[in-house]
Design a protein around this motif. Structure first.
Motif, mmCIF file in Angstrom:
data_model
loop_
_atom_site.group_PDB
_atom_site.id
_atom_site.type_symbol
_atom_site.label_atom_id
_atom_site.label_comp_id
_atom_site.label_asym_id
_atom_site.label_seq_id
_atom_site.Cartn_x
_atom_site.Cartn_y
_atom_site.Cartn_z
ATOM 1 N N LYS A 224 -1.202 -0.647 -9.349
ATOM 2 C CA LYS A 224 -1.036 -1.776 -8.437
ATOM 3 C C LYS A 224 0.143 -2.581 -8.944
ATOM 4 N N THR A 227 1.984 -9.406 -7.018
ATOM 5 C CA THR A 227 2.496 -9.974 -5.775
ATOM 6 C C THR A 227 3.890 -10.588 -5.984
ATOM 7 N N ALA A 228 4.836 -10.262 -5.061
ATOM 8 C CA ALA A 228 6.206 -10.774 -5.224
ATOM 9 C C ALA A 228 6.980 -10.636 -3.919
ATOM 10 N N GLU A 229 8.055 -11.417 -3.818
ATOM 11 C CA GLU A 229 8.999 -11.230 -2.706
ATOM 12 C C GLU A 229 10.190 -10.459 -3.243
ATOM 13 N N ARG A 385 1.172 -4.315 6.489
ATOM 14 C CA ARG A 385 0.566 -2.975 6.406
ATOM 15 C C ARG A 385 0.379 -2.543 4.954
ATOM 16 N N GLY A 386 -0.564 -1.629 4.770
ATOM 17 C CA GLY A 386 -0.753 -1.034 3.456
ATOM 18 C C GLY A 386 0.416 -0.109 3.143
ATOM 19 N N ALA A 387 0.800 -0.039 1.866
ATOM 20 C CA ALA A 387 1.952 0.778 1.501
ATOM 21 C C ALA A 387 1.690 1.584 0.245
ATOM 22 N N GLU A 402 0.411 1.921 -5.544
ATOM 23 C CA GLU A 402 -0.449 2.033 -4.361
ATOM 24 C C GLU A 402 -1.383 0.825 -4.320
ATOM 25 N N GLU A 403 -2.205 0.770 -3.263
ATOM 26 C CA GLU A 403 -3.118 -0.348 -3.040
ATOM 27 C C GLU A 403 -2.349 -1.673 -3.012
ATOM 28 N N ILE A 404 -1.212 -1.640 -2.340
ATOM 29 C CA ILE A 404 -0.434 -2.853 -2.121
ATOM 30 C C ILE A 404 -0.159 -2.962 -0.631
ATOM 31 N N THR A 405 0.260 -4.130 -0.191
ATOM 32 C CA THR A 405 0.671 -4.271 1.209
ATOM 33 C C THR A 405 2.076 -4.843 1.243
ATOM 34 N N ALA A 407 4.474 -7.276 3.863
ATOM 35 C CA ALA A 407 4.322 -8.149 5.026
ATOM 36 C C ALA A 407 5.628 -8.857 5.328
ATOM 37 N N THR A 441 7.384 -9.573 1.592
ATOM 38 C CA THR A 441 6.353 -9.931 0.619
ATOM 39 C C THR A 441 5.533 -8.694 0.277
ATOM 40 N N ALA A 443 2.171 -7.599 -1.585
ATOM 41 C CA ALA A 443 0.953 -8.184 -2.147
ATOM 42 C C ALA A 443 0.224 -7.167 -2.999
ATOM 43 N N GLY A 444 -0.181 -7.558 -4.175
ATOM 44 C CA GLY A 444 -0.938 -6.677 -5.065
ATOM 45 C C GLY A 444 -1.918 -7.519 -5.856
#
Lengths: 445, 482
Positions: A224, A227-229, A385-387, A402-405, A407, A441, A443-444
C-alpha cells in the motif's frame, strides 16, 4: 436477409406504421477454454435476431425476437404496433432524412473467409500453447484460470422503409490467458489478450502467454502507499479507459439529458494542444469498424478533440435533433431494437515521448497499470477509482502498489495531460498511448 | 399484450408449443449422455418489456422475445456446451450431439455422487405477472413519477424513469431423469433525476423491484418513495464536499451497503474459484476470516426477492448456506460441476444468464445477520470517519481479494455526529482482511430494494444483498481531500 427485412417493413406499414426500420443478425460463435493443459469447456452456438422499430403518427416502439418463424414475426409486428399506441412521439423522433442515408456499403475488409476454417483441435492447441507459455515463463506462475480462444462470424443487415438497405459480414478472433502468480503465500492474477478481425493478425500464443505471465508476476510483492498528491502516469491500457470516459460524456443521450460535464462545451479547449482524440469507423479491418451505422447513415472519421478543443459529440439522429446538431453516424443497435450511441475505433493520437522518458520525468508518483470499480460521475466529472500499479521514485519504477485509489476530476485530468507517449498500438476498439497527468490524489494508508 | 397464461406450466407450455414432451427430452439426453458423466438441457422462453420516460414523455417502449435451449454434457472437468435459439427438434438434436462430442473423451477424474434434491419452493406466486399488466397502467405510473419529481423541487431539471418487466419460463431436464420447470417474474422501476442550482448540476437515482407483480410499485405508494428519494439524493449532492482520502473508520448503513459482502467475501466463496485454487479464501474452511460478530449467509429462498429462485438454473432447489459463522469460514456456494469435483454438497447456486450460457456458481441473496448494537450508538462511537448509506457499483479481484466500491451517499462523522455529505468516496479494501475489522454490528438488518445485478465472466444475474449497520475499523477511502 435484406429481402426478409424489406418484407417485414412492408407488413409493418400495412399495419399502421408511418415509417419503420429493421435490423437482422445471424451469428455463429465458438469458444474453447483450456485450463492447466486440459480442455475445460467448448461452446458452440448459432443465433439469429431480428429487431423492428416503427414510428406511427402518435408514437414509436421497437421489438426484438430470436424466433424468426413467420407466426413469430407476425407477433413481432403486432406487439410493436401495440406498444407504439401507448407511447408519445415527440417532434425530434423519426428516421434520418433520406438524403443523408448511406448510398454505398464501403468494403472495410471485416470478414476473414479463411479464418473460420480453423478446426476445433487447432483452436484448442492455440489456447493450450498460450497457457503453456505463461506457465513456463516464470517459476512463480504455478496456477492459471485458463486460456480461451474465441471466434465469431456474423452477417448483419439493415433496412429503412423507402430508403437504404445494406448488409455486411464480420469476423472476430480473440485469444486470452489468465495466469496466477504466487509468492510467499500471496497470489496475483493478470491477463493478456490479442484480438483481431483476421485470424492471421492474432499475436502468437507464446507472445500472449509470456506477456500475461509478466503482468501477473510484476504485481507480486505489492504494498500500500501513503496518501499523497502526485503526478500519475497511465499505461496504454488504463489510458484507453480515460478516452472511453470522455466518449461516454460526449455521447448524445447524456448531453440532451444534461447528465454530462461536456454539456455546452463544443468549441471549448478541454486539454492541451497536444491532445487529439479521433473515432474512425472506416479503419480497414478495425475491430470497431462498420460500413454504416445502426440507422443506415454512412460511417466516417470523427475528430472528437482536435488539438485539445472539443470539436464533435457522438450523435445518433434523435440526439442530434434534440441538440440542434447533425447526426455523426454513431447509432448502435447490435443488441435490442432500440438505438443507442456507441463509438467505433476510438483513439488518442500518439505524442513524441518514449514511455521510459515519461517515467523518468517523475520524481515521486504513480504508474497505473489497472483500474477497478465504477467511480466516475459523468455529470460533474468527479473521478475516484481503485488502482494497481507501480510507485515511482526518482524516475524509476520502485515497487508494485495495490489497494490504493486515485481521485480527481476528468475535466482537470484532461487539462492536466502533461506528456503523451509515442506507444499507440491498436489492440482493441479503443487505444491510447502512455499518458502523464500532472497531479491527482492517491489514497492509501 | 395477449396474456399467455399457458406459460404457467412450463412442461405443458414447451410440450404444446414446441413438441418438447418428456419422452422427447429424454431422447435428447440419451444422445447427449452417451459416454459422459452427466448431461442436461435448459430450455428457456423469455419475454421482457422496457419503458422509458424522459422530458416528461414516455417515448421509448420495447419488447424482446428470446428463446432457446442449451445442452450440456460433462465428463470429468470437461464441459461441452451447445445452444441454439431454434427450438425445433432437429436443432436440439444437433446441439446435443455437439455437446456430447465435445465432452466425450476419457478423463480419468473421479466421479463423486452428488446428494439428491429436495422439493422446489414456490417463492413468487403472483396473481398478475408483471409482463401481463396493462400497458396503459405502466405508462401512467411513469407519468405520475415525472409529475411528482418535478413538483417536489424547483431545481429538478430532468426526470428519467424506466420500468422493466420480464417473465422467464424455464424447463430443465437431466440425464438422471429429473425434470423441473419454473416461471420467474422479475420487475424493476428506476427513477433518475438531474437537478440544477445556479449552473451546478447533480444526479440522483433510486429504484427497486423483485420477483413481484406491477402492483408492488403501487403498494403503499412505493413509487412515490422511490421518486422522493431520487430527488433527495440529487439535491444532497449539490451541497456535498470532496471526500477525504486515507484510511479511516467507516460506518456502513443497513441494506444496500451489503454489496460490501458480495464483493469482499461472496465471490471469493464461489465453488469454481476454490476448485481452481485461485481464490484468496482457497483452503481456509474452518479458519477465522472475520470478527466473531460476523455471520454471513447466502439465501435463495426468501419469497419475492430479486435474488431468489425456486430452483437454480440446473434444477436444484435453492437453499440457505451459511458462509461465515461467528467469524469462521463454513461453506462455499456450488453448482453441480464444482460440487462434484470438490466432493461437496449442492447448494442451489448454479446460475446462468440465459440459455446462451453454461451455469456457474453465483450468489443469490447474500447478507449479514443482525447483531445487538444500537445503530445510533455505533455512529456516536466514531470520533472521525465516514458514514456511507448508498453505493453505486463494486468490483473485486478474487485472487488477491482486493475489492472496490463507490459511495453515492456518504457523510463525514465528526465527534460522533453525522455532518457534511461528501462526494466521490470510493472504498477499497482486502476481502480476507475487512471483516476481521468489524467491531460493531447493529440490530437493524435490512435488505436492498431489489436493484442488484452481478456480473461474472460476462454473465449478468439478478442478486440481492442485506446488512445491518456495521462499524469497520480502518478501510481506505479514496477521495481528493488529503
Amino acid at each position: 436477409m435484406v429481402d426478409r427485412l424489406e418484407d417485414l417493413l412492408r407488413r409493418a406499414r400495412a399495419q399502421g406504421a408511418v415509417e419503420a426500420d429493421a435490423f437482422m443478425v445471424e451469428e455463429e460463435i465458438q469458444t474453447v477454454q483450456v485450463r492447466m493443459g486440459q480442455i475445460e469447456s467448448l461452446k458452440h452456438a448459432r443465433e439469429n435476431r431480428c429487431s423492428l422499430r416503427i414510428f406511427t403518427a402518435t408514437g414509436s416502439a421497437s421489438a426484438t425476437s430470436s424466433d424468426l418463424s413467420p407466426p413469430a414475426l407476425g407477433r413481432l409486428i403486432d406487439e410493436t404496433v401495440a406498444l407504439a399506441r401507448v407511447t408519445q412521439r415527440d417532434e425530434y423522433s423519426g428516421l434520418p432524412a433520406p438524403e443523408t442515408l448511406a448510398r454505398e456499403v464501403p468494403e472495410l475488409d471485416l470478414w476473414d473467409r479463411e479464418g473460420h476454417r480453423l478446426t476445433v483441435e487447432a483452436k484448442v492447441e492455440q489456447a493450450r500453447r498460450a497457457e503453456a507459455a505463461a506457465l513456463e515463463a516464470d517459476p512463480r506462475i504455478r496456477n492459471s484460470e485458463g486460456a480461451e480462444f474465441y471466434d465469431r462470424q456474423a452477417r448483419v443487415a439493415y433496412a429503412v422503409s423507402g430508403g437504404f438497405a445494406g448488409q455486411f459480414r464480420v469476423s472476430s478472433f480473440a485469444l486470452s490467458v489468465t495466469p496466477v502468480a504466487a509468492d510467499n503465500g500471496h497470489m496475483e492474477r493478470d491477463y493478456w489478450y490479442s484480438a483481431a478481425r483476421k485470424l492471421g493478425e492474432l499475436e502468437s500464443p507464446e507472445a500472449v502467454g509470456r506477456e500475461a505471465a509478466r503482468r501477473a508476476c510484476r504485481r507480486l510483492g505489492a504494498r500500500k502507499q501513503a496518501t499523497a498528491e502526485v503526478p500519475v502516469i497511465f499505461d496504454p491500457e488504463s489510458a484507453a479507459s480515460l478516452v472511453r470516459a470522455l466518449a461516454m460524456a460526449a455521447s448524445g443521450p447524456s448531453l440532451y439529458r444534461g447528465t454530462s460535464f461536456l454539456v455546452g462545451r463544443l468549441g471549448e479547449p478541454l486539454a492541451p494542444p497536444s491532445v487529439t482524440i479521433v473515432d474512425d469507423a472506416l479503419r480497414p479491418h478495425g475491430l470497431g469498424s462498420r460500413p454504416f451505422d445502426g440507422e443506415g447513415l454512412p460511417s466516417r472519421r470523427t475528430v472528437l478533440l482536435d488539438r485539445g478543443v472539443l470539436q464533435s459529440y457522438l450523435l445518433d439522429t434523435y440526439s442530434a435533433r434534440k441538440l440542434g446538431l447533425r447526426a455523426t453516424g454513431h447509432a448502435a443497435r447490435e443488441g435490442g431494437g432500440g438505438v443507442t450511441v456507441g463509438y467505433t475505433n476510438l483513439y488518442l493520437e500518439p505524442g513524441p515521448h518514449a514511455p521510459e522518458a515519461i517515467i523518468r520525468s517523475v520524481d515521486r508518483g504513480l504508474y497505473v497499470t489497472e483500474l477497478i470499480g465504477f467511480g466516475i460521475n459523468f455529470v460533474t466529472g468527479d473521478y475516484s477509482r481503485g488502482a494497481v500499479g507501480y510507485w515511482i521514485e526518482r524516475g524509476e519504477l520502485a515497487y508494485p502498489v495495490e489497494e490504493i485509489t486515485i481521485a480527481g476530476n476528468l475535466r482537470e485530468m484532461y487539462r492536466g495531460i502533461e506528456m503523451i507517449g509515442r506507444d499507440l498500438v491498436f489492440r482493441d476498439q479503443t487505444a491510447a498511448p502512455t499518458l502523464k497527468i500532472s497531479r491527482m490524489t492517491v489514497a492509501g494508508h | 399484450m395477449a396474456a399467455t397464461r399457458e406459460l404457467a406450466q412450463p412442461e405443458r407450455f414447451f410440450a404444446d408449443r414446441y413438441g418438447l414432451t418428456q419422452s422427447r427430452l429424454e431422447g435428447l439426453l440419451g444422445v447427449a449422455a452417451g459416454r459422459v458423466d452427466y448431461a442436461d438441457i435448459f430450455i428457456e422462453h423469455q419475454i421482457s418489456e422496457d419503458f422509458l420516460l424522459e422530458d416528461g414523455v414516455v417515448k421509448k417502449a420495447s419488447r424482446t422475445l428470446s428463446q432457446g435451449a442449451g445442452v450440456r454434457a460433462q465428463a470429468g472437468v470437461r464441459t461441452g456446451y451447445a445452444y441454439t435459439d431454434d427450438l425445433a427438434l432437429e436443432h436440439l438434436e444437433l446441439a446435443a450431439r455437439q455437446a456430447q462430442a465435445i465432452a466425450e473423451h476419457p478423463s480419468g477424474s473421479a466421479v463423486v455422487a452428488v446428494p439428491g434434491r429436495g422439493r422446489p419452493h414456490d417463492l413468487y406466486r403472483l396473481t398478475e405477472p408483471p409482463v401481463d399488466a396493462a400497458l396503459a397502467r405502466k405508462v401512467d405510473l411513469l407519468r405520475r413519477i415525472d409529475t411528482l419529481a418535478r413538483g417536489s423541487d424547483p431545481r429538478v431539471r430532468q426526470v428519467i424513469a424506466t420500468l422493466w418487466s420480464e417473465e422467464q419460463v424455464t424447463l430443465i431436464a437431466t440425464s438422471e431423469g429429473w425434470q423441473v420447470g419454473d416461471v420467474r417474474p422479475l420487475t424493476r422501476l428506476n427513477v433518475t433525476v438531474v437537478v440544477d442550482e445556479s449552473g451546478r448540476r447533480e444526479i440522483g437515482g433510486y429504484g427497486g423491484g423483485g420477483r413481484v407483480g406491477f402492483d408492488f410499485f403501487l403498494d403503499a405508494e412505493r413509487w412515490a418513495r422511490f421518486t422522493r428519494e431520487a430527488v433527495r439524493q440529487a439535491i444532497l449532492k449539490l451541497a456535498a464536499v470532496n471526500a477525504p482520502a486515507g484510511t479511516m473508520t467507516v460506518v456502513l448503513g443497513p441494506g444496500w451497503p451489503g454489496i460490501l459482502l458480495h464483493e469482499a467475501v461472496g465471490h471469493g466463496l464461489e465453488g469454481d474459484f476454490n476448485r481452481k485454487e485461485v481464490s484468496a479464501f482457497t483452503g481456509r474452511l474452518g479458519q477465522r476470516v472475520a470478527s466473531e460478530l460476523v455471520t454471513v449467509v447466502d439465501d435463495g429462498t426468501i419469497p419475492n426477492r430479486r435474488g431468489s429462485l425456486n430452483v437454480d438454473d440446473e434444477g436444484t432447489p435453492t437453499g440457505r448456506t451459511v458462509l461465515i459463522e461467528r467469524g469462521i469460514l463454513r461453506g462455499y456456494m456450488q453448482d453441480r460441476l464444482n460440487a462434484r469435483l470438490l466432493g461437496m454438497p449442492l447448494t442451489g447456486n448454479g446460475r446462468r444468464e440465459s440459455f446462451q450460457h453454461p451455469p456457474m456458481p453465483r450468489m443469490t441473496n447474500t447478507f449479514m445477520l443482525a447483531g445487538e448494537d444500537d445503530p445510533e450508538e455505533i455512529i456516536r462511537s466514531v470520533s472521525r470517519g465516514l458514514y456511507a448509506v448508498a453505493f453505486g457499483g463494486g468490483q473485486v479481484d478474487i485472487t488477491n481479494g482486493k475489492f472496490v466500491f463507490s459511495a453515492s451517499e456518504a457523510y463525514l462523522v465528526e465527534d460522533g455526529r453525522v455532518t457534511a455529505p461528501v462526494k466521490g468516496a470510493t472504498l477499497i479494501g482486502s476481502g480476507p482482511d475487512v471483516l476481521t475489522r468489524v467491531s460493531r454490528v447493529g440490530h437493524d438488518l435490512a435488505f436492498d430494494e431489489g436493484i442488484g445485478t452481478c456480473g461474472k465472466d460476462g454473465q449478468s444475474v439478478p442478486v440481492g444483498v442485506g446488512l445491518p449497520t456495521i462499524r469497520i475499523d480502518g478501510i481506505t477511502v479514496g477521495g481528493t481531500e488529503v
